[in-house]
Design a protein around this motif. Sequence first.
Motif, PDB file in Angstrom:
ATOM      1  N   LYS A 146     -36.720 -17.375  -1.512  1.00 30.66           N
ATOM      2  CA  LYS A 146     -35.560 -17.839  -1.361  1.00 30.66           C
ATOM      3  C   LYS A 146     -34.532 -16.743  -2.480  1.00 30.66           C
ATOM      4  O   LYS A 146     -33.505 -16.424  -1.679  1.00 30.66           O
ATOM      5  CB  LYS A 146     -35.435 -19.034  -1.672  1.00 30.66           C
ATOM      6  N   SER A 147     -34.454 -16.759  -2.937  1.00 28.33           N
ATOM      7  CA  SER A 147     -33.806 -16.603  -4.535  1.00 28.33           C
ATOM      8  C   SER A 147     -33.437 -14.812  -4.039  1.00 28.33           C
ATOM      9  O   SER A 147     -32.171 -14.062  -3.560  1.00 28.33           O
ATOM     10  CB  SER A 147     -33.725 -16.251  -5.635  1.00 28.33           C
ATOM     11  N   ARG A 148     -34.294 -13.776  -3.711  1.00 40.22           N
ATOM     12  CA  ARG A 148     -34.421 -12.678  -2.877  1.00 40.22           C
ATOM     13  C   ARG A 148     -33.464 -12.868  -1.336  1.00 40.22           C
ATOM     14  O   ARG A 148     -32.839 -11.538  -1.205  1.00 40.22           O
ATOM     15  CB  ARG A 148     -35.209 -12.046  -3.106  1.00 40.22           C
ATOM     16  N   PHE A 149     -33.639 -13.865  -0.945  1.00 41.70           N
ATOM     17  CA  PHE A 149     -32.554 -13.038   0.698  1.00 41.70           C
ATOM     18  C   PHE A 149     -31.451 -13.905  -0.015  1.00 41.70           C
ATOM     19  O   PHE A 149     -30.686 -13.442   0.783  1.00 41.70           O
ATOM     20  CB  PHE A 149     -33.885 -15.242   1.147  1.00 41.70           C
ATOM     21  N   GLN A 150     -31.328 -14.997  -0.406  1.00 42.02           N
ATOM     22  CA  GLN A 150     -30.221 -15.426  -1.350  1.00 42.02           C
ATOM     23  C   GLN A 150     -28.962 -14.162  -1.219  1.00 42.02           C
ATOM     24  O   GLN A 150     -27.667 -13.759  -0.902  1.00 42.02           O
ATOM     25  CB  GLN A 150     -29.927 -16.240  -2.122  1.00 42.02           C
ATOM     26  N   SER A 151     -29.570 -12.980  -2.208  1.00 41.87           N
ATOM     27  CA  SER A 151     -29.063 -11.998  -2.725  1.00 41.87           C
ATOM     28  C   SER A 151     -28.782 -11.164  -0.972  1.00 41.87           C
ATOM     29  O   SER A 151     -27.784 -10.609  -1.444  1.00 41.87           O
ATOM     30  CB  SER A 151     -29.380 -11.318  -4.137  1.00 41.87           C
ATOM     31  N   LEU A 152     -29.211 -10.959  -0.502  1.00 35.81           N
ATOM     32  CA  LEU A 152     -29.104  -9.851   1.009  1.00 35.81           C
ATOM     33  C   LEU A 152     -28.126 -10.618   1.665  1.00 35.81           C
ATOM     34  O   LEU A 152     -27.741 -10.005   2.137  1.00 35.81           O
ATOM     35  CB  LEU A 152     -30.165 -10.055   1.477  1.00 35.81           C
ATOM     36  N   LEU A 153     -28.226 -12.166   1.398  1.00 36.26           N
ATOM     37  CA  LEU A 153     -26.667 -13.176   2.575  1.00 36.26           C
ATOM     38  C   LEU A 153     -25.529 -12.906   1.883  1.00 36.26           C
ATOM     39  O   LEU A 153     -24.232 -13.602   2.038  1.00 36.26           O
ATOM     40  CB  LEU A 153     -27.241 -13.909   2.581  1.00 36.26           C
ATOM     41  N   ARG A 154     -25.396 -12.287   0.798  1.00 33.34           N
ATOM     42  CA  ARG A 154     -24.340 -12.894  -0.358  1.00 33.34           C
ATOM     43  C   ARG A 154     -22.986 -12.478   0.447  1.00 33.34           C
ATOM     44  O   ARG A 154     -21.766 -12.272   0.520  1.00 33.34           O
ATOM     45  CB  ARG A 154     -24.430 -12.314  -1.883  1.00 33.34           C
ATOM     46  N   GLU A 171     -19.027 -14.322   1.108  1.00 25.91           N
ATOM     47  CA  GLU A 171     -18.360 -14.184   1.397  1.00 25.91           C
ATOM     48  C   GLU A 171     -16.948 -14.156   2.738  1.00 25.91           C
ATOM     49  O   GLU A 171     -16.349 -14.784   2.500  1.00 25.91           O
ATOM     50  CB  GLU A 171     -18.112 -12.511   0.757  1.00 25.91           C
ATOM     51  N   LYS A 172     -18.313 -13.233   4.153  1.00 26.97           N
ATOM     52  CA  LYS A 172     -17.303 -13.510   5.362  1.00 26.97           C
ATOM     53  C   LYS A 172     -17.350 -14.461   5.364  1.00 26.97           C
ATOM     54  O   LYS A 172     -15.920 -15.258   5.727  1.00 26.97           O
ATOM     55  CB  LYS A 172     -17.986 -12.619   5.996  1.00 26.97           C
ATOM     56  N   PHE A 173     -18.020 -15.548   5.673  1.00 27.75           N
ATOM     57  CA  PHE A 173     -18.243 -16.361   6.275  1.00 27.75           C
ATOM     58  C   PHE A 173     -16.919 -17.497   5.326  1.00 27.75           C
ATOM     59  O   PHE A 173     -15.776 -19.085   6.167  1.00 27.75           O
ATOM     60  CB  PHE A 173     -19.291 -17.976   5.793  1.00 27.75           C
ATOM     61  N   TYR A 174     -16.956 -17.386   3.968  1.00 29.91           N
ATOM     62  CA  TYR A 174     -15.733 -18.038   3.071  1.00 29.91           C
ATOM     63  C   TYR A 174     -14.235 -18.052   3.907  1.00 29.91           C
ATOM     64  O   TYR A 174     -13.177 -18.500   3.756  1.00 29.91           O
ATOM     65  CB  TYR A 174     -16.183 -18.016   1.789  1.00 29.91           C
ATOM     66  N   SER A 175     -14.105 -16.594   3.200  1.00 30.32           N
ATOM     67  CA  SER A 175     -12.893 -15.968   3.804  1.00 30.32           C
ATOM     68  C   SER A 175     -12.558 -16.306   5.428  1.00 30.32           C
ATOM     69  O   SER A 175     -10.831 -16.555   5.471  1.00 30.32           O
ATOM     70  CB  SER A 175     -12.607 -14.422   3.699  1.00 30.32           C
ATOM     71  N   ASN A 198     -12.724 -19.014   6.207  1.00 31.47           N
ATOM     72  CA  ASN A 198     -12.675 -20.530   6.225  1.00 31.47           C
ATOM     73  C   ASN A 198     -13.606 -21.432   6.675  1.00 31.47           C
ATOM     74  O   ASN A 198     -13.759 -22.321   7.805  1.00 31.47           O
ATOM     75  CB  ASN A 198     -11.463 -21.007   6.673  1.00 31.47           C
ATOM     76  N   ILE A 199     -14.795 -20.772   7.009  1.00 34.32           N
ATOM     77  CA  ILE A 199     -16.337 -21.727   7.724  1.00 34.32           C
ATOM     78  C   ILE A 199     -16.663 -22.319   6.252  1.00 34.32           C
ATOM     79  O   ILE A 199     -17.275 -21.494   5.650  1.00 34.32           O
ATOM     80  CB  ILE A 199     -17.336 -20.707   8.503  1.00 34.32           C
ATOM     81  N   THR A 200     -17.150 -23.325   6.605  1.00 33.44           N
ATOM     82  CA  THR A 200     -17.326 -24.101   5.483  1.00 33.44           C
ATOM     83  C   THR A 200     -19.358 -24.792   5.548  1.00 33.44           C
ATOM     84  O   THR A 200     -19.234 -24.440   6.867  1.00 33.44           O
ATOM     85  CB  THR A 200     -16.825 -26.055   5.664  1.00 33.44           C
ATOM     86  N   ALA A 201     -19.604 -25.388   4.703  1.00 29.65           N
ATOM     87  CA  ALA A 201     -20.709 -25.015   4.914  1.00 29.65           C
ATOM     88  C   ALA A 201     -21.326 -26.379   5.383  1.00 29.65           C
ATOM     89  O   ALA A 201     -22.859 -26.104   6.528  1.00 29.65           O
ATOM     90  CB  ALA A 201     -21.612 -26.199   2.884  1.00 29.65           C
ATOM     91  N   ASN A 202     -20.848 -27.072   5.814  1.00 25.26           N
ATOM     92  CA  ASN A 202     -21.099 -28.591   7.676  1.00 25.26           C
ATOM     93  C   ASN A 202     -21.371 -27.465   8.312  1.00 25.26           C
ATOM     94  O   ASN A 202     -21.940 -28.534   8.987  1.00 25.26           O
ATOM     95  CB  ASN A 202     -20.444 -29.262   7.102  1.00 25.26           C
ATOM     96  N   GLY A 216     -26.111 -23.300   2.016  1.00 22.06           N
ATOM     97  CA  GLY A 216     -26.237 -23.757   0.241  1.00 22.06           C
ATOM     98  C   GLY A 216     -25.566 -22.973   0.235  1.00 22.06           C
ATOM     99  O   GLY A 216     -25.198 -23.700  -1.561  1.00 22.06           O
ATOM    100  N   MET A 217     -25.479 -22.322  -0.435  1.00 25.67           N
ATOM    101  CA  MET A 217     -24.805 -20.820  -1.069  1.00 25.67           C
ATOM    102  C   MET A 217     -23.336 -21.273  -1.083  1.00 25.67           C
ATOM    103  O   MET A 217     -22.871 -21.452  -2.307  1.00 25.67           O
ATOM    104  CB  MET A 217     -25.123 -19.713  -0.460  1.00 25.67           C
ATOM    105  N   LEU A 218     -22.700 -21.445  -0.183  1.00 20.45           N
ATOM    106  CA  LEU A 218     -21.315 -21.923   0.446  1.00 20.45           C
ATOM    107  C   LEU A 218     -21.336 -23.024  -0.425  1.00 20.45           C
ATOM    108  O   LEU A 218     -20.113 -23.423  -1.050  1.00 20.45           O
ATOM    109  CB  LEU A 218     -20.816 -22.623   2.157  1.00 20.45           C
ATOM    110  N   ALA A 219     -22.240 -23.702  -0.499  1.00 20.86           N
ATOM    111  CA  ALA A 219     -21.901 -25.379  -0.888  1.00 20.86           C
ATOM    112  C   ALA A 219     -21.598 -25.524  -2.774  1.00 20.86           C
ATOM    113  O   ALA A 219     -21.081 -25.983  -3.266  1.00 20.86           O
ATOM    114  CB  ALA A 219     -23.125 -26.844  -0.594  1.00 20.86           C
TER     115      ALA A 219
END
Length: 202
Positions: free
Chosen positions: A8-16, A20-24, A26-30, A75-78
């Motif tokens: 999971k940690s390696r996969f998350q690094s690829l998704l970072r 950032e684009k989701f957060y920009s 205004n897309i929330t974790a929920n 999970g990363m957004l949260a």
Amino acid sequence: MLSIYQLKSRFQSLLRPCVEKFYSANITANQVTLFACMGSIFIALILSYFIEYLWLFFLIPIWMFIRMALNAIDGMLAREYHQKSNLGAYLNEITDVISDCALLLVFIQVPSVNTGLVILIVLLSFFTEYSGVLGLLIGASRRYDGPMGKSDRAFIFSLISLGIATGLLPLNWINALLGIIIFLLIWTTVNRIRKGLQEAKI
């Protein structure tokens, strides 16, 4: 116990960058959590309606990968953007169970597949996740031990779906594979309970 979850940690690094684009945007974790659940139900409905076209089972591995990415992103957004909430915790667990049920129950309609085995897998999948959550009630962490956690189930059923879609997997072999999965799910449930009890004693 070896599990795909350990990657999971390696996969998350690829998704970072995606996070950032989701957060920009205004897309929330929920919102991501709910979209992943609705997508799973939508894919299940398509397959159920057009079950005679077995090549459509190609959709499952494609969606399983997308769903796994969305689960990591929410999970990363949260965590990283301070979007953790009690509602989010509920949604994360409940929608995962709903998604699993929707996608797994589709296999009941595949010719030669034993309905009882599929239903038992759905129930045992629920028990594995419930036993993982129960760790929190005894002072342990939320347990994700394998060998047949959520990510592992997604991988195995993606392979089975590819076999169905391509015709390379004889349909009368599927029940034997389901039997192995049932054994691994029981093992996973016991493993999560055991590991939770060990952790709680520390």
